[in-house]
Each structure stands twice: as structure tokens, then as C-alpha cells.
Design a protein around this motif. Structure first.
Motif, mmCIF file in Angstrom:
data_model
loop_
_atom_site.group_PDB
_atom_site.id
_atom_site.type_symbol
_atom_site.label_atom_id
_atom_site.label_comp_id
_atom_site.label_asym_id
_atom_site.label_seq_id
_atom_site.Cartn_x
_atom_site.Cartn_y
_atom_site.Cartn_z
ATOM 1 N N ASP A 130 72.105 134.984 43.633
ATOM 2 C CA ASP A 130 73.478 134.919 44.132
ATOM 3 C C ASP A 130 74.311 134.066 43.186
ATOM 4 O OD1 ASP A 130 75.819 134.738 45.541
ATOM 5 O OD2 ASP A 130 74.945 133.873 47.347
ATOM 6 N N SER A 131 75.392 134.637 42.658
ATOM 7 C CA SER A 131 76.230 133.902 41.710
ATOM 8 C C SER A 131 76.924 132.697 42.341
ATOM 9 C CB SER A 131 77.272 134.841 41.080
ATOM 10 O OG SER A 131 78.074 135.441 42.080
ATOM 11 N N GLN A 132 76.977 132.638 43.674
ATOM 12 C CA GLN A 132 77.523 131.446 44.329
ATOM 13 C C GLN A 132 76.575 130.257 44.195
ATOM 14 O OE1 GLN A 132 79.637 132.134 48.187
ATOM 15 N NE2 GLN A 132 78.885 134.223 47.948
ATOM 16 N N PHE A 188 77.462 136.884 37.859
ATOM 17 C CA PHE A 188 78.256 137.972 38.426
ATOM 18 C C PHE A 188 78.646 139.006 37.369
ATOM 19 C CE2 PHE A 188 82.011 139.968 40.434
ATOM 20 C CZ PHE A 188 81.447 140.265 41.672
ATOM 21 N N GLU A 191 76.989 142.297 37.657
ATOM 22 C CA GLU A 191 77.563 143.261 38.605
ATOM 23 C C GLU A 191 78.547 144.186 37.907
ATOM 24 O OE1 GLU A 191 76.747 143.787 41.671
ATOM 25 O OE2 GLU A 191 75.818 141.958 42.445
ATOM 26 N N PRO A 231 72.776 138.130 46.754
ATOM 27 C CA PRO A 231 74.160 137.919 47.202
ATOM 28 C C PRO A 231 74.367 138.484 48.616
ATOM 29 C CG PRO A 231 74.096 138.927 45.023
ATOM 30 C CD PRO A 231 72.712 138.995 45.571
ATOM 31 N N SER A 238 72.009 143.092 44.633
ATOM 32 C CA SER A 238 71.389 143.190 45.957
ATOM 33 C C SER A 238 70.475 144.408 46.038
ATOM 34 C CB SER A 238 72.463 143.277 47.045
ATOM 35 O OG SER A 238 73.157 142.069 47.161
#
Length: 388
Positions: A130-132, A188, A191, A231, A238
Motif C-alpha cells: 500500500d503506497s500509503q 503508486f 498503478e 491497498p 491489489s
């Protein structure tokens, strides 16, 4: 605002992990808890210390035994033949902790699950997809200052990859038996690249899906359990994670919006897995389970929604929920899990209740993993629910 936020995260990290600004692991276990974890008697440990097979733990100035570190527990397991590690023929468990609904405690479950398995003596790899990068942060890294794009999955998954395997990305953590592949915002970019590639026919997309699965399968040979934190959205990463995993754990809170969104997530999963199958991309899960998180036993609405969950999902819903606890929130403020706390933050009673609940809830996942290895006598799911 983003820059100010990043600076504040770094200040919090430095304050939490002084003096080296690196996270440490100072938790210790008394001999009674060590014996329980190893499945042996305290006398067996004392005898091993007396005959020199095990070193005695250090003592304080007053002569009180300080307890055992996680590293010492791992050594004790090796000496006393009490390791739960899988056999060579057992397939490593690769568990995706996934839900498209934010705020369900996905990263919190991921980190606590990793540390639970570590305390039990398993070799664990956590992969932050997850890029967060919440999971990366909870492991003590600042994604903005400490992690570069070259340390994430990006060099392996990008359209122009610079890495042929995932060994480059594995970072050591304060836990001697837990490693991490970290993430940051630059992940990200994958993506965008894969979405653009998919628009040109999708062959590159399918190749990347298979590539992540192969890379993780190769890496997993060195571990017992691999935990993936994808993510909270249906994107290319995902989808790649769904295909790379061999087990799925879906955390959800006991609220009507969370229940409804999780139903939509499961419906979307069903459609996506069907489309992947049509594209020749196989997905095979040893188990799929839902885990109720942030459950407030004193809230009547939570109890009502949980009843609805039980009636809807049956044995697919794990019977023991993770209770909502201020102790988890207080630990997270220090970028820690309950398993990393040297002493309670709140009251001792609150801490003990929280730790006991986490042990019971996460042991359900361990049970499923061990069933997959044939270490637990297979039982009908109804019997497992009844026993729990």
C-alpha cells in the motif's frame, strides 16, 4: 500541508525511538509465560539453565530475573525442540489482509498478526503493498525520509524492472524473526504504469500478476508465514496481491456501512476472480475468513451488526472478534503494537484484557495455517466454531 505532516511524523518517530531514532524491541517474557509459549514446564527451562544448555536471564540490581527477550525465546525453542516452524514439504502461508473499505483496521491487524506469529516462534515476512505505507510506519520507518522507491516493490514490478527477484527489498526489523518489504508513496507509480500497459492489451498486466506471485513464492521459502497488506482499493497491485496469496483474511468493523461495503467487496472479488480465471490466472485460497475488528461489546449496535454477520457469513466469520481497546490506540501513537509494549500504557487490567483478546483472536488464524500444514486434526467448520 503534506510537507508539514511529513516533518511532524519524523518528529514523532524521533521522539518515540530515541536515542538512535530507530525502533527497538525491549519486551521481555517471564519464565511462566515463556514456558506457556514453548509448551513446556518451567522446570524444564530451569533444568536446561542449570545444565548449561540455556543461559539464565540477566538479573536486576535487586536480584530479580528480568525475563527473556524474543531472541532468547527463539534460542530456547531451538535448544528445547519447541519450534512451530513448518516442515520443508509444507507450503508457506501467504495471507492477504484485504478489504476495500478504509478504516477497518487493516494495517493494525496486519502488524499485530505479524507480531503474534513472531511471539509464537514463526519466521514472518510482511509485505507492504500500500503506497500509503501505514504498515511501514508502524514498523518504525518513515516512508518519506527512510524509504526510497528502490527499496519498495517498484523496481521489481515496474514496466522497466531493474530487479529480477525480491531479495533486494527485504529489510530487517527490531524483531529477529520478522522481516519487512516496505512501501512509500512512489509505489503508486506502478498503478499508473500497469494501468497504461493494460490498456494496450493486458498481456503485460497478466505477466506482472504472475511475476509478483513467483517472486513472493521464491522469497517465502525462507519463511513460515508471509503477510500482505494491499491497498484498500481495486487496483492493479491489489489484483496482483489477490493472485499471489494462498489465503485471504478480511477485517471488518461491526457497523452497517462496513458490513454493506464488505458485501460489495466480496461480490467484486467473486467477479474479479472469475475474470482472472478466464484470463488463465489461477487463484487458489487455502482459507478465506472474515475477522470482526474494532468490536465494542458494550455497544448494542455492534452486537446487532455482529449477529447479522454471523447469520450471513456463518463459519466463514471467525468467532472471536478483536475488541476495540484504548490500549491499541495508545500503542499505535507510539508506532507500536501491543506485543511491543514493555509495560501497560493504561491500566494493567485493560492491557491484560487487550492482550488476551488479541492472542485468542489471532490464534484462530494460526490454527487455520497449521491445519493447512496438517499439524491440526481437520475438523468440520461447525465444530471449530462451537469449540471457539
Amino acid at each position: 500541508m503534506a510537507e508539514a505532516g511529513e516533518r511532524m511524523i519524523e518528529r514523532l518517530r524521533r521522539k518515540a525511538f530515541l536515542p538512535e531514532s530507530r525502533k527497538g524491541l525491549n519486551v521481555r517474557f517471564g519464565i511462566a509465560e515463556a514456558a506457556q509459549l514453548l509448551g513446556c514446564s518451567t522446570n524444564r527451562i530451569r533444568m536446561a539453565e542449570e545444565d548449561g544448555r540455556l543461559p539464565a536471564p540477566p538479573a536486576s540490581d535487586s536480584g530479580r530475573r528480568l525475563g527473556y527477550t524474543v531472541e532468547e525465546l527463539l534460542h530456547m525453542r531451538a535448544v528445547l525442540d519447541a519450534s512451530p516452524a513448518r516442515q520443508e514439504q509444507d507450503q508457506p502461508a501467504i495471507i492477504a489482509v484485504q478489504n476495500f473499505k478504509g478504516g477497518v483496521g487493516k494495517s493494525t491487524v496486519t502488524c499485530h498478526l505479524a507480531h503474534y506469529f513472531a511471539v509464537q516462534g514463526y519466521r514472518v515476512l510482511v509485505v507492504d503493498c500500500d503506497s500509503q505505507a501505514t504498515t511501514t510506519t508502524l514498523f518504525g520507518f518513515n516512508p518519506h525520509f527512510n524509504i526510497t522507491r528502490e527499496q519498495t516493490l517498484y523496481p521489481y514490478l515496474s514496466i522497466d524492472p531493474t530487479q529480477a527477484d525480491l531479495l533486494y527489498a527485504v529489510q530487517k526489523t527490531p524483531w529477529p524473526n520478522v522481516d519487512l518489504i516496505p512501501s512509500n508513496l512512489e509505489l503508486f507509480d506502478v498503478e499508473y504504469e500497469l494501468a497504461a500497459a493494460g490498456a494496450d492489451g493486458g498481456s503485460i498486466l497478466a505477466t506482472r500478476f504472475r511475476k509478483l506471485k513467483k517472486g513472493l513464492a521464491d522469497l517465502a521459502r525462507n519463511y513460515d508465514v508471509v503477510i500482505l497488506d494491499p491497498p484498500p482499493a481495486l487496483g492493479t497491485i491489489s489484483l496482483a496481491v489477490m493472485q499471489a496469496a494462498n489465503a485471504l483474511l478480511v477485517p471488518l468493523a461491526a457497523t452497517t456501512p462496513d458490513f454493506c461495503s464488505t458485501v460489495q467487496f466480496l461480490s467484486m472479488m467473486d467477479q474479479v476472480l472469475g475474470q482472472l480465471a478466464q484470463a488463465g490466472i489461477e487463484v487458489d485460497y487455502g482459507f478465506v475468513r472474515l475477522l470482526c475488528s474494532k468490536f465494542d461489546a458494550n455497544d448494542p449496535s455492534h452486537a446487532m451488526v455482529r449477529q447479522i454477520m454471523e447469520g450471513t457469513f456463518g463459519p466463514a466469520l471467525l468467532p472471536v472478534p478483536i475488541l476495540d481497546s484504548a490500549e491499541i490506540s495508545h500503542a499505535a501513537l507510539r508506532m507500536m503494537t501491543i506485543y511491543e509494549l514493555e509495560k501497560p500504557i493504561g491500566t494493567a487490567r485493560t492491557h491484560k484484557r487487550c492482550r488476551s483478546n488479541l492472542d485468542e483472536a489471532l490464534a484462530q488464524v494460526e490454527q487455520l495455517v497449521r491445519r493447512g500444514w496438517g499439524r491440526v486434526e481437520p475438523l468440520p467448520e461447525e465444530a471449530i466454531v462451537h469449540a471457539a
